[in-house]
Design a protein around this motif. Structure first.
Motif, short mmCIF file in Angstrom:
data_model
loop_
_atom_site.label_atom_id
_atom_site.label_comp_id
_atom_site.label_asym_id
_atom_site.label_seq_id
_atom_site.Cartn_x
_atom_site.Cartn_y
_atom_site.Cartn_z
N ASP A 2 11.59 11.89 -18.77
CA ASP A 2 12.32 12.47 -19.57
C ASP A 2 11.85 11.65 -20.98
OD1 ASP A 2 14.13 11.59 -17.87
OD2 ASP A 2 14.95 10.62 -17.59
N TYR A 3 12.31 12.87 -21.57
CA TYR A 3 11.90 13.45 -22.73
C TYR A 3 12.77 13.25 -23.68
CZ TYR A 3 6.82 15.10 -21.18
OH TYR A 3 5.55 13.95 -20.18
N TYR A 4 11.81 12.70 -25.12
CA TYR A 4 13.22 12.00 -26.16
C TYR A 4 12.49 13.35 -27.38
CZ TYR A 4 14.81 9.49 -22.48
OH TYR A 4 15.34 9.36 -21.70
N GLU A 5 13.73 14.16 -28.54
CA GLU A 5 13.03 14.82 -29.68
C GLU A 5 14.47 13.96 -30.68
OE1 GLU A 5 12.18 18.33 -29.49
OE2 GLU A 5 14.38 18.84 -28.88
N VAL A 6 13.84 14.18 -31.90
CA VAL A 6 14.98 13.87 -32.65
C VAL A 6 15.72 15.11 -33.35
CG1 VAL A 6 13.27 11.65 -33.80
CG2 VAL A 6 13.45 13.56 -34.44
#
Length: 177
Positions: free
Chosen positions: A85-89
């Motif tokens: 899983d990857y996340y960004e603002v």
């Protein structure tokens, strides 16, 4: 000082300020630091990457990311070729503010209105008591008046939140372009 060190120092200063600011609104400094870290990334980050950068446990990272997702400040994104899983603002600061504050404000309104309505019900029931002294009746009526006034405030607060969520707020306080 090397160019890269200057960049890191400048980023760290802003991340620390963001962290302290978010703490004023009930977000832990570590969650604020995570948001600041993600803000300066030019690509999504995995939990492992965040863990490495902030030297926090993976469990703590996961909890922090979940907190940021709950207030719509971080999105989970798909990265081609990876199972992680990857996340960004959310990089739109206006929308981030709107999401963050309206979630907090709405929750506060719901909690308070619920308490007020329950209290109004109890106080109105008490007024029906034939054995109520005149002094207590006046006190109950005064409280009922105050609670109705507070409901007017919460109605206003809901309408204000609506203006933020619909972006009508920008008709009154325009964004600078």
């Amino acid at each position: 000082m090397h160019d890269k060190e200057i960049i890191e120092k400048a980023r760290e200063r802003v991340i620390e300020a963001i962290s302290q600011n978010m703490n004023l609104y009930g977000v832990t400094p570590s969650v604020g630091r995570l948001w600041g870290l993600l803000y300066f990334q030019n690509q999504p980050m995995s939990l492992d990457g965040m863990k490495h950068e902030l030297e926090m446990s993976k469990t703590s990272m996961s909890t922090s990311v979940r907190s940021l997702m709950d207030i719509n400040m971080v999105d989970k994104v798909w990265v081609k070729g990876s199972r992680k899983d990857y996340y960004e603002v959310q990089e739109d600061w206006y929308q981030t503010f709107i999401d963050f504050m309206t979630i907090k404000w709405r929750n506060g309104v719901i909690i308070n209105v619920s308490a007020i309505e329950k209290s109004l019900h109890e106080l109105n029931d008490l007024l029906e008591n034939e054995n109520l002294s005149q002094e207590l009746e006046m006190e109950v009526k005064s409280d009922i008046t105050k609670l109705h006034q507070s409901l007017e405030y919460y109605d206003w607060m809901n309408r204000l939140v609506d203006k933020f969520e619909s972006h009508e707020i920008f008709d009154f306080v325009p964004k600078k372009r």
